[in-house]
Motif scaffolding. Structure first.
Motif, PDB file in Angstrom:
ATOM      1  N   ASP A  13      -0.628  19.691 -13.732  1.00 31.39           N
ATOM      2  CA  ASP A  13      -0.294  19.602 -15.157  1.00 31.39           C
ATOM      3  C   ASP A  13      -0.997  18.453 -15.880  1.00 31.39           C
ATOM      4  N   HIS A  14      -1.810  17.648 -15.171  1.00 31.09           N
ATOM      5  CA  HIS A  14      -2.466  16.502 -15.789  1.00 31.09           C
ATOM      6  C   HIS A  14      -3.975  16.486 -15.576  1.00 31.09           C
ATOM      7  N   GLY A  15      -4.460  17.079 -14.502  1.00 33.43           N
ATOM      8  CA  GLY A  15      -5.892  17.131 -14.264  1.00 33.43           C
ATOM      9  C   GLY A  15      -6.355  16.262 -13.115  1.00 33.43           C
ATOM     10  N   PRO A  16      -7.692  16.131 -12.987  1.00 34.48           N
ATOM     11  CA  PRO A  16      -8.270  15.361 -11.880  1.00 34.48           C
ATOM     12  C   PRO A  16      -7.824  13.896 -11.917  1.00 34.48           C
ATOM     13  N   ILE A  17      -7.477  13.367 -10.753  1.00 35.95           N
ATOM     14  CA  ILE A  17      -7.016  11.977 -10.731  1.00 35.95           C
ATOM     15  C   ILE A  17      -8.142  11.015 -11.088  1.00 35.95           C
ATOM     16  N   ALA A  18      -9.388  11.395 -10.838  1.00 34.32           N
ATOM     17  CA  ALA A  18     -10.514  10.530 -11.224  1.00 34.32           C
ATOM     18  C   ALA A  18     -10.537  10.361 -12.749  1.00 34.32           C
ATOM     19  N   ASP A  19     -10.296  11.436 -13.484  1.00 32.26           N
ATOM     20  CA  ASP A  19     -10.268  11.368 -14.947  1.00 32.26           C
ATOM     21  C   ASP A  19      -9.068  10.551 -15.424  1.00 32.26           C
ATOM     22  N   LEU A  20      -7.936  10.752 -14.794  1.00 31.43           N
ATOM     23  CA  LEU A  20      -6.729  10.009 -15.173  1.00 31.43           C
ATOM     24  C   LEU A  20      -6.920   8.524 -14.923  1.00 31.43           C
ATOM     25  N   LEU A  21      -7.542   8.197 -13.796  1.00 28.25           N
ATOM     26  CA  LEU A  21      -7.793   6.802 -13.450  1.00 28.25           C
ATOM     27  C   LEU A  21      -8.709   6.147 -14.484  1.00 28.25           C
ATOM     28  N   ALA A  22      -9.707   6.880 -14.946  1.00 26.24           N
ATOM     29  CA  ALA A  22     -10.619   6.347 -15.959  1.00 26.24           C
ATOM     30  C   ALA A  22      -9.886   6.075 -17.281  1.00 26.24           C
ATOM     31  N   ARG A  23      -8.832   6.838 -17.546  1.00 26.16           N
ATOM     32  CA  ARG A  23      -8.086   6.680 -18.805  1.00 26.16           C
ATOM     33  C   ARG A  23      -7.092   5.528 -18.804  1.00 26.16           C
ATOM     34  N   VAL A  24      -6.576   5.146 -17.632  1.00 28.23           N
ATOM     35  CA  VAL A  24      -5.495   4.151 -17.619  1.00 28.23           C
ATOM     36  C   VAL A  24      -5.988   2.738 -17.895  1.00 28.23           C
ATOM     37  N   GLY A  25      -7.275   2.500 -17.735  1.00 27.27           N
ATOM     38  CA  GLY A  25      -7.795   1.167 -18.029  1.00 27.27           C
ATOM     39  C   GLY A  25      -7.405   0.148 -16.974  1.00 27.27           C
ATOM     40  N   ASP A  26      -7.602  -1.101 -17.306  1.00 26.66           N
ATOM     41  CA  ASP A  26      -7.353  -2.192 -16.372  1.00 26.66           C
ATOM     42  C   ASP A  26      -5.862  -2.513 -16.329  1.00 26.66           C
ATOM     43  N   GLN A  27      -5.241  -2.220 -15.209  1.00 28.43           N
ATOM     44  CA  GLN A  27      -3.828  -2.539 -15.024  1.00 28.43           C
ATOM     45  C   GLN A  27      -3.654  -3.634 -13.975  1.00 28.43           C
ATOM     46  N   HIS A  28      -4.689  -4.414 -13.786  1.00 29.16           N
ATOM     47  CA  HIS A  28      -4.626  -5.566 -12.878  1.00 29.16           C
ATOM     48  C   HIS A  28      -4.218  -5.166 -11.461  1.00 29.16           C
ATOM     49  N   ILE A  29      -5.023  -4.274 -10.874  1.00 30.03           N
ATOM     50  CA  ILE A  29      -4.817  -3.928  -9.468  1.00 30.03           C
ATOM     51  C   ILE A  29      -5.992  -4.455  -8.663  1.00 30.03           C
ATOM     52  N   THR A  30      -5.690  -4.969  -7.474  1.00 30.49           N
ATOM     53  CA  THR A  30      -6.708  -5.554  -6.614  1.00 30.49           C
ATOM     54  C   THR A  30      -6.554  -4.985  -5.209  1.00 30.49           C
ATOM     55  N   ARG A  31      -7.633  -4.418  -4.710  1.00 30.10           N
ATOM     56  CA  ARG A  31      -7.605  -3.900  -3.339  1.00 30.10           C
ATOM     57  C   ARG A  31      -7.536  -5.075  -2.379  1.00 30.10           C
ATOM     58  N   ARG A  32      -6.592  -4.989  -1.419  1.00 31.92           N
ATOM     59  CA  ARG A  32      -6.387  -6.052  -0.439  1.00 31.92           C
ATOM     60  C   ARG A  32      -6.917  -5.586   0.911  1.00 31.92           C
ATOM     61  N   ASP A  33      -8.201  -5.777   1.144  1.00 31.15           N
ATOM     62  CA  ASP A  33      -8.794  -5.359   2.407  1.00 31.15           C
ATOM     63  C   ASP A  33      -8.316  -6.190   3.586  1.00 31.15           C
ATOM     64  N   ASP A  34      -7.660  -7.311   3.306  1.00 27.29           N
ATOM     65  CA  ASP A  34      -7.099  -8.133   4.374  1.00 27.29           C
ATOM     66  C   ASP A  34      -5.759  -7.584   4.876  1.00 27.29           C
ATOM     67  N   LEU A  35      -5.232  -6.585   4.214  1.00 27.40           N
ATOM     68  CA  LEU A  35      -3.964  -5.950   4.603  1.00 27.40           C
ATOM     69  C   LEU A  35      -4.231  -4.478   4.901  1.00 27.40           C
ATOM     70  N   ALA A  36      -3.629  -3.953   5.955  1.00 28.18           N
ATOM     71  CA  ALA A  36      -3.818  -2.550   6.295  1.00 28.18           C
ATOM     72  C   ALA A  36      -2.553  -1.973   6.892  1.00 28.18           C
ATOM     73  N   LEU A  37      -2.224  -0.766   6.456  1.00 25.24           N
ATOM     74  CA  LEU A  37      -1.090  -0.024   7.009  1.00 25.24           C
ATOM     75  C   LEU A  37      -1.603   0.883   8.097  1.00 25.24           C
ATOM     76  N   GLU A  38      -0.806   1.071   9.129  1.00 30.51           N
ATOM     77  CA  GLU A  38      -1.211   1.892  10.263  1.00 30.51           C
ATOM     78  C   GLU A  38      -0.261   3.042  10.453  1.00 30.51           C
ATOM     79  N   VAL A  39      -0.803   4.152  10.933  1.00 27.91           N
ATOM     80  CA  VAL A  39       0.005   5.322  11.301  1.00 27.91           C
ATOM     81  C   VAL A  39      -0.033   5.423  12.807  1.00 27.91           C
ATOM     82  N   GLU A  40       1.124   5.411  13.406  1.00 31.77           N
ATOM     83  CA  GLU A  40       1.178   5.498  14.882  1.00 31.77           C
ATOM     84  C   GLU A  40       1.245   6.921  15.343  1.00 31.77           C
TER      85      GLU A  40
END
Length: 189
Positions: free
Chosen positions: A162-189
Motif C-alpha cells: 500500500d506504500h510502494g518500494p522501500i527504497a523510494d520511501l527511504l528517499a522521502r523520509v530524509g535525515d532522521q539521524h540514524i547511524t549504522r553501528r558496524d561495531d554491533l551485530a545480532l546473531e541468529v543461532e
C-alpha cells in the motif's frame, strides 16, 4: 513483497493436517533503555525459538535519535528481522507482546515513550488488518528510516504494501539521524 517466498509452498500442521501458507514477516526491533543490545539479541533469539517461525536474516544495527519522543529520551538501537512463518498475524502479535513483557517493557499513555524493548510487526505476508490491537502493514513504517534502512539492507527491492518500494520511501523520509553501528551485530543461532 510477495505473500510467501514461494507461494506454492504450504506447511501442513502435523497434528491437525490443516494447510497453512508460509508468509514472509518483517519485524522491527528497538530499545532505548537498559542493556539495549542484550534486549535486541534476546528478541532475535526468542523470535528464532518460536515454533513455526524461521528467521531468515537479521539486519545491521542502527543507532537512532528518538522520533517524536518525550524530551530527554535516549537514543535507540534498532534492527529488522526477516522470517518465514505459518502463524496467523494475531498469534505473531501475541508472541511479540510476550517477548516485550519478558524484557520488562512498560507501556505508557505517552506516545513513543522510552522502552526496554519494542517488537513491531511491520508486514505479515500480504495480510491487512485494521483493528484496535493490530494494524498491518504497520501504520508508521513508511515514515521511519529506522525501519526502512535496515529492511532495505536486507531486501533492497522490497515493497511496503500500500506504500510502494522501500527504497523510494527511504528517499522521502530524509535525515532522521540514524547511524549504522558496524561495531554491533545480532546473531541468529
Amino acid at each position: 513483497m510477495t505473500e510467501t517466498p514461494n507461494p506454492n509452498i504450504i506447511d501442513a500442521d502435523t497434528l491437525t493436517g490443516e494447510m497453512r501458507p508460509i508468509r514472509r514477516v518483517v519485524i522491527g526491533l528497538g530499545s532505548n533503555l537498559g542493556e539495549r543490545m542484550s534486549a535486541l539479541q534476546g528478541a532475535v533469539d526468542a523470535i528464532a525459538d518460536t515454533p513455526d517461525v524461521w528467521v531468515t536474516s537479521v539486519s545491521p544495527v542502527y543507532e537512532t535519535e528518538p522520533l517524536d519522543a518525550p524530551a530527554g529520551s535516549k537514543s535507540f538501537l534498532n534492527a529488522v528481522v526477516l522470517a518465514d512463518t505459518t502463524l496467523a498475524a494475531n498469534r505473531l502479535l501475541d508472541r511479540a507482546l510476550a517477548i516485550e513483557d519478558a524484557y520488562d517493557r512498560e507501556r505508557s499513555e505517552v506516545p513513543n515513550s522510552p522502552r526496554t524493548l519494542d517488537v513491531d510487526l511491520i508486514v505479515v505476508g500480504d495480510r491487512r488488518s485494521d483493528t484496535e490491537t493490530l494494524v498491518l502493514p504497520h501504520p508508521r513504517a513508511a515514515e521511519r528510516a529506522f525501519v526502512l534502512q535496515p529492511w532495505h539492507d536486507l531486501e533492497p527491492e522490497a515493497e511496503l504494501p500500500d506504500h510502494g518500494p522501500i527504497a523510494d520511501l527511504l528517499a522521502r523520509v530524509g535525515d532522521q539521524h540514524i547511524t549504522r553501528r558496524d561495531d554491533l551485530a545480532l546473531e541468529v543461532e
